[in-house]
Design an enzyme around this catalytic site. Structure first.
Site, PDB file in Angstrom:
ATOM      1  N   HIS A  18       0.867  -1.169   0.000  1.00  0.00           N
ATOM      2  CA  HIS A  18       0.000   0.000   0.000  1.00  0.00           C
ATOM      3  C   HIS A  18       0.911   1.229   0.000  1.00  0.00           C
ATOM      4  O   HIS A  18       1.957   1.244   0.657  1.00  0.00           O
ATOM      5  CB  HIS A  18      -0.919   0.020   1.222  1.00  0.00           C
ATOM      6  CG  HIS A  18      -2.134  -0.851   1.059  1.00  0.00           C
ATOM      7  ND1 HIS A  18      -2.920  -1.258   2.108  1.00  0.00           N
ATOM      8  CD2 HIS A  18      -2.680  -1.404  -0.066  1.00  0.00           C
ATOM      9  CE1 HIS A  18      -3.911  -2.027   1.653  1.00  0.00           C
ATOM     10  NE2 HIS A  18      -3.778  -2.120   0.336  1.00  0.00           N
ATOM     11  N   ASP A  32       1.126   4.082   1.397  1.00  0.00           N
ATOM     12  CA  ASP A  32       1.642   4.727   2.615  1.00  0.00           C
ATOM     13  C   ASP A  32       2.794   3.941   3.260  1.00  0.00           C
ATOM     14  O   ASP A  32       3.417   4.418   4.203  1.00  0.00           O
ATOM     15  CB  ASP A  32       0.519   4.998   3.630  1.00  0.00           C
ATOM     16  CG  ASP A  32      -0.283   3.761   4.010  1.00  0.00           C
ATOM     17  OD1 ASP A  32      -0.571   2.941   3.134  1.00  0.00           O
ATOM     18  OD2 ASP A  32      -0.624   3.621   5.202  1.00  0.00           O
ATOM     19  N   HIS A  33       3.091   2.751   2.724  1.00  0.00           N
ATOM     20  CA  HIS A  33       4.191   1.948   3.275  1.00  0.00           C
ATOM     21  C   HIS A  33       5.381   1.809   2.325  1.00  0.00           C
ATOM     22  O   HIS A  33       6.443   1.363   2.732  1.00  0.00           O
ATOM     23  CB  HIS A  33       3.691   0.556   3.677  1.00  0.00           C
ATOM     24  CG  HIS A  33       2.653   0.616   4.756  1.00  0.00           C
ATOM     25  ND1 HIS A  33       2.920   0.262   6.057  1.00  0.00           N
ATOM     26  CD2 HIS A  33       1.365   1.045   4.728  1.00  0.00           C
ATOM     27  CE1 HIS A  33       1.827   0.465   6.786  1.00  0.00           C
ATOM     28  NE2 HIS A  33       0.868   0.940   5.998  1.00  0.00           N
ATOM     29  N   HIS A  40      -5.113  -8.330   5.241  1.00  0.00           N
ATOM     30  CA  HIS A  40      -5.258  -6.901   4.949  1.00  0.00           C
ATOM     31  C   HIS A  40      -5.782  -6.653   3.530  1.00  0.00           C
ATOM     32  O   HIS A  40      -5.633  -5.554   2.988  1.00  0.00           O
ATOM     33  CB  HIS A  40      -3.904  -6.226   5.172  1.00  0.00           C
ATOM     34  CG  HIS A  40      -3.957  -4.733   5.165  1.00  0.00           C
ATOM     35  ND1 HIS A  40      -4.881  -4.006   5.880  1.00  0.00           N
ATOM     36  CD2 HIS A  40      -3.196  -3.819   4.516  1.00  0.00           C
ATOM     37  CE1 HIS A  40      -4.676  -2.715   5.665  1.00  0.00           C
ATOM     38  NE2 HIS A  40      -3.668  -2.579   4.842  1.00  0.00           N
ATOM     39  N   ASP A  65      -0.841  -2.804   9.688  1.00  0.00           N
ATOM     40  CA  ASP A  65      -1.944  -2.999   8.778  1.00  0.00           C
ATOM     41  C   ASP A  65      -2.442  -4.443   8.717  1.00  0.00           C
ATOM     42  O   ASP A  65      -1.951  -5.271   7.953  1.00  0.00           O
ATOM     43  CB  ASP A  65      -1.580  -2.499   7.374  1.00  0.00           C
ATOM     44  CG  ASP A  65      -1.457  -0.988   7.338  1.00  0.00           C
ATOM     45  OD1 ASP A  65      -1.254  -0.395   8.410  1.00  0.00           O
ATOM     46  OD2 ASP A  65      -1.593  -0.411   6.241  1.00  0.00           O
TER      47      ASP A  65
HETATM   48 ZN    ZN Z   1      -1.094   1.726   6.080  1.00  0.00          ZN
HETATM   49 ZN    ZN Z   2      -2.386  -0.968   4.238  1.00  0.00          ZN
END
Ligand code: ZN
Ligand code: ZN
Length: 297
Positions: free
Chosen positions: A64, A66-67, A138, A205
């Protein structure tokens, strides 16, 4: 020797003025292990006054944005700065090609020596420590990680002084081997004791699942996402994230020493304490991560 941990980024999907996207650095001897690399991580390295060229391992929890959006920039900077090690990159199963694509797109191929690993369970081991990874839930392939220092044999110096043992033999005792001194057999177990290795776990997450307690079992420190409070438990379920309460329950069940909450949503900006209070009701030794917070275990 302490294990320094630096929180380079602590936000959820959208960063705020105070919080950058997720990235945490763990240093041990000459190893510098980065867990996730959200957008802007390379500037966070600068702010923390840590040289990213010292990186040895990258542990990616999932793909994802944001990672991982900080990866191209960080890798390009490493290439420009003459990074001269072999970077080990650990990713969830079935995602190795993303790394290769990224190198093709952003980093001149051949500029950085790297190797990608798609493993679960014990993913790395040397004489000092082990790294473990277990799958989370997730909606996309996602891993939680643990850094586990091996137990060490220590010599009881007081007992040693009494016996006035020769230096060479001390080395043997430190390896757990019995020795003969002044015609007497000296048992290693009588002169040594075991010092427990430290364990640091990272759960970023996931929806609540049984692997969480397993990966964090008996950790000295659990760093866990806590994207929602219990009031938003339905949202947490829908988006496969944890509430602060669930993170705390995991810490309690896994019998960890300390819990730090991270991956903080902008919805709680300036009132993050509600996450902390919710967790502390269940697990007292909880703290809330902040960007550039550094601690030692
Ligand atoms: Zn995240
Ligand atoms: Zn995530």
């Amino acid at each position: 020797m302490k294990i320094p941990i630096t929180f380079l980024g602590t936000s959820q999907a959208i960063p705020t003025a105070k919080r950058n996207h997720t990235a945490i650095l763990l240093s041990y001897k000459d190893e510098n292990i980065l867990v996730d690399c959200g957008e802007g991580t390379q500037r966070q390295f600068r702010k923390a006054e840590i040289n990213p060229c010292k990186l040895t391992k990258l542990l990616i929890t999932h793909w994802h944005g944001d990672h991982v959006l900080g990866l191209p920039g960080l890798l390009q900077t490493l290439a420009l700065n003459g990074y001269n090690r072999k970077l080990e990159i650990y990713v969830p199963k079935g995602t190795r090609h993303f790394i290769d694509l990224m190198f093709q797109l952003f980093v001149f191929k051949g500029k950085i020596d790297y190797e990608v690993f798609e493993k679960e369970g014990k993913i790395f081991e040397n004489k000092d420590f082990v790294i473990e990874a277990l799958p989370m839930i997730h909606g996309t392939a996602c891993l939680a990680y643990s850094f586990i220092e091996k137990d060490k044999i220590r010599i009881d110096k007081k007992k040693l002084e009494k016996l006035k043992i020769n230096g060479k033999l001390v080395g043997e005792l430190a390896k757990g081997k019995d020795v003969v001194w002044n015609n007497k057999k000296i048992l290693a177990k009588n002169l040594t004791y075991s010092e427990k290795g430290r364990k640091i776990s990272f759960i970023f997450d996931t929806a609540e699942n049984k692997n969480m307690v397993e990966i964090a079992k008996d950790a000295d420190l659990l760093i866990s996402e806590a994207t929602y409070t219990e009031n938003e438990a339905e949202l947490a379920k829908d988006y496969k994230h944890l509430t602060a309460k669930q993170a705390a329950e995991t810490a309690k069940k896994a019998k960890v020493e300390k819990l730090i909450l991270t991956h903080i949503s902008q919805r709680y900006e300036n009132r993050e304490k509600i996450l902390l209070n919710e967790a502390r009701k269940i697990f007292k030794n909880t703290e809330l991560a902040e960007d550039l917070m550094a601690l030692e275990i």
